[in-house]
Design a protein around this motif. Structure first.
Motif, PDB file in Angstrom:
ATOM      1  N   ASN A   1       0.837  -1.202   0.000  1.00 20.82           N
ATOM      2  CA  ASN A   1       0.000   0.000   0.000  1.00 20.82           C
ATOM      3  C   ASN A   1       0.875   1.257   0.000  1.00 20.82           C
ATOM      4  N   ALA A   2       0.267   2.419   0.063  1.00 22.22           N
ATOM      5  CA  ALA A   2       0.994   3.687  -0.053  1.00 22.22           C
ATOM      6  C   ALA A   2       2.028   3.868   1.052  1.00 22.22           C
ATOM      7  N   VAL A   3       1.694   3.428   2.260  1.00 14.21           N
ATOM      8  CA  VAL A   3       2.627   3.565   3.376  1.00 14.21           C
ATOM      9  C   VAL A   3       3.886   2.737   3.121  1.00 14.21           C
ATOM     10  N   LYS A   4       3.709   1.511   2.670  1.00 13.37           N
ATOM     11  CA  LYS A   4       4.859   0.645   2.389  1.00 13.37           C
ATOM     12  C   LYS A   4       5.669   1.159   1.212  1.00 13.37           C
ATOM     13  N   ARG A   5       5.001   1.640   0.166  1.00 19.34           N
ATOM     14  CA  ARG A   5       5.725   2.171  -0.988  1.00 19.34           C
ATOM     15  C   ARG A   5       6.557   3.387  -0.607  1.00 19.34           C
ATOM     16  N   ASN A   6       6.027   4.252   0.218  1.00 17.62           N
ATOM     17  CA  ASN A   6       6.790   5.425   0.655  1.00 17.62           C
ATOM     18  C   ASN A   6       7.978   5.024   1.528  1.00 17.62           C
ATOM     19  N   ARG A   7       7.790   4.025   2.416  1.00 18.25           N
ATOM     20  CA  ARG A   7       8.911   3.533   3.218  1.00 18.25           C
ATOM     21  C   ARG A   7       9.989   2.925   2.338  1.00 18.25           C
ATOM     22  N   ILE A   8       9.583   2.193   1.303  1.00 19.77           N
ATOM     23  CA  ILE A   8      10.540   1.607   0.358  1.00 19.77           C
ATOM     24  C   ILE A   8      11.334   2.700  -0.324  1.00 19.77           C
ATOM     25  N   ARG A   9      10.656   3.721  -0.815  1.00 18.60           N
ATOM     26  CA  ARG A   9      11.351   4.818  -1.507  1.00 18.60           C
ATOM     27  C   ARG A   9      12.290   5.571  -0.576  1.00 18.60           C
ATOM     28  N   ARG A  10      11.880   5.797   0.660  1.00 20.89           N
ATOM     29  CA  ARG A  10      12.769   6.485   1.618  1.00 20.89           C
ATOM     30  C   ARG A  10      14.006   5.659   1.908  1.00 20.89           C
ATOM     31  N   ARG A  11      13.835   4.343   2.084  1.00 21.13           N
ATOM     32  CA  ARG A  11      14.995   3.471   2.330  1.00 21.13           C
ATOM     33  C   ARG A  11      15.944   3.454   1.147  1.00 21.13           C
ATOM     34  N   LEU A  12      15.388   3.334  -0.050  1.00 18.18           N
ATOM     35  CA  LEU A  12      16.238   3.297  -1.241  1.00 18.18           C
ATOM     36  C   LEU A  12      16.920   4.640  -1.491  1.00 18.18           C
ATOM     37  N   ARG A  13      16.241   5.734  -1.220  1.00 18.44           N
ATOM     38  CA  ARG A  13      16.853   7.058  -1.393  1.00 18.44           C
ATOM     39  C   ARG A  13      18.022   7.240  -0.430  1.00 18.44           C
ATOM     40  N   ALA A  14      17.867   6.781   0.822  1.00 22.04           N
ATOM     41  CA  ALA A  14      18.954   6.884   1.801  1.00 22.04           C
ATOM     42  C   ALA A  14      20.118   5.967   1.427  1.00 22.04           C
ATOM     43  N   ALA A  15      19.811   4.763   0.970  1.00 18.67           N
ATOM     44  CA  ALA A  15      20.870   3.839   0.562  1.00 18.67           C
ATOM     45  C   ALA A  15      21.604   4.360  -0.665  1.00 18.67           C
ATOM     46  N   ALA A  16      20.874   4.945  -1.609  1.00 18.37           N
ATOM     47  CA  ALA A  16      21.496   5.491  -2.819  1.00 18.37           C
ATOM     48  C   ALA A  16      22.384   6.686  -2.485  1.00 18.37           C
ATOM     49  N   ALA A  17      21.944   7.530  -1.574  1.00 14.31           N
ATOM     50  CA  ALA A  17      22.769   8.680  -1.188  1.00 14.31           C
ATOM     51  C   ALA A  17      24.083   8.226  -0.573  1.00 14.31           C
ATOM     52  N   LYS A  18      24.039   7.150   0.187  1.00 10.64           N
ATOM     53  CA  LYS A  18      25.244   6.636   0.818  1.00 10.64           C
ATOM     54  C   LYS A  18      26.138   5.884  -0.187  1.00 10.64           C
ATOM     55  N   ALA A  19      25.520   5.076  -1.044  1.00  7.21           N
ATOM     56  CA  ALA A  19      26.283   4.225  -1.953  1.00  7.21           C
ATOM     57  C   ALA A  19      26.834   4.977  -3.158  1.00  7.21           C
ATOM     58  N   LEU A  20      26.114   5.951  -3.654  1.00  6.15           N
ATOM     59  CA  LEU A  20      26.494   6.630  -4.884  1.00  6.15           C
ATOM     60  C   LEU A  20      27.127   7.999  -4.651  1.00  6.15           C
ATOM     61  N   ALA A  21      27.478   8.304  -3.423  1.00  7.97           N
ATOM     62  CA  ALA A  21      28.028   9.622  -3.103  1.00  7.97           C
ATOM     63  C   ALA A  21      29.316   9.915  -3.863  1.00  7.97           C
ATOM     64  N   ALA A  22      30.148   8.912  -4.061  1.00  3.11           N
ATOM     65  CA  ALA A  22      31.425   9.124  -4.752  1.00  3.11           C
ATOM     66  C   ALA A  22      31.262   9.188  -6.265  1.00  3.11           C
TER      67      ALA A  22
END
Length: 143
Positions: free
Chosen positions: A60-81
């Motif tokens: 549902n919308a709550v889970k999709r938003n949590r997924i996007r927030r987790r992936l955005r945080a992981a991408a910021a950490k992994a792709l910073a360089a």
């Protein structure tokens, strides 16, 4: 640090059609390098841009938003360089992102750009002039 975002549908479709893919157990990453024509149109040179997709199959919308927030945080950490690399990265999430270890997400995203395999072209699947199941004809004649 905030990554630039993909905002238009045509950018997501271009990454899907012309990009390379990396499949993980919890997501699929599509990487499309910037072409030379994109740099000539008067725009400033751009770096890495990120797009996230979580379909309704993931929850549902709550889970999709949590997924996007987790992936955005992981991408910021992994792709910073790699933020200066001119490419578009689209992450297509699966429902398993919520249960996955955050370190696993970061590790998979950090290697996604380098290990994205070229997509197989659609035209190579069938040879011109041959039907399915029949071998191609040979040019040797029996005289």
């Amino acid at each position: 640090m905030r990554l630039a975002r993909l905002t238009q549908r045509k950018e997501f479709l271009a990454a899907a059609e012309h990009g390379r893919r990396f499949r993980s157990s919890v997501f699929t990453v599509q990487v499309r390098d910037a072409t030379a024509e994109e740099g000539r149109d008067g725009k400033a040179a751009r770096g890495l841009r990120l797009g996230l997709t979580a379909s309704r199959k993931t929850g549902n919308a709550v889970k999709r938003n949590r997924i996007r927030r987790r992936l955005r945080a992981a991408a910021a950490k992994a792709l910073a360089a790699q933020t200066d690399r001119p490419c578009d990265v689209v992450i297509i999430a699966r429902a398993e992102v919520l249960g996955a270890d955050f370190g696993h997400l970061v590790a998979d995203l950090s290697i996604a750009i380098d290990r994205a395999r070229p997509q197989k072209p659609q035209a190579d699947r069938r040879r011109a002039g041959t039907a399915r199941g029949t071998p191609p004809s040979s040019s040797v004649s029996s005289a």
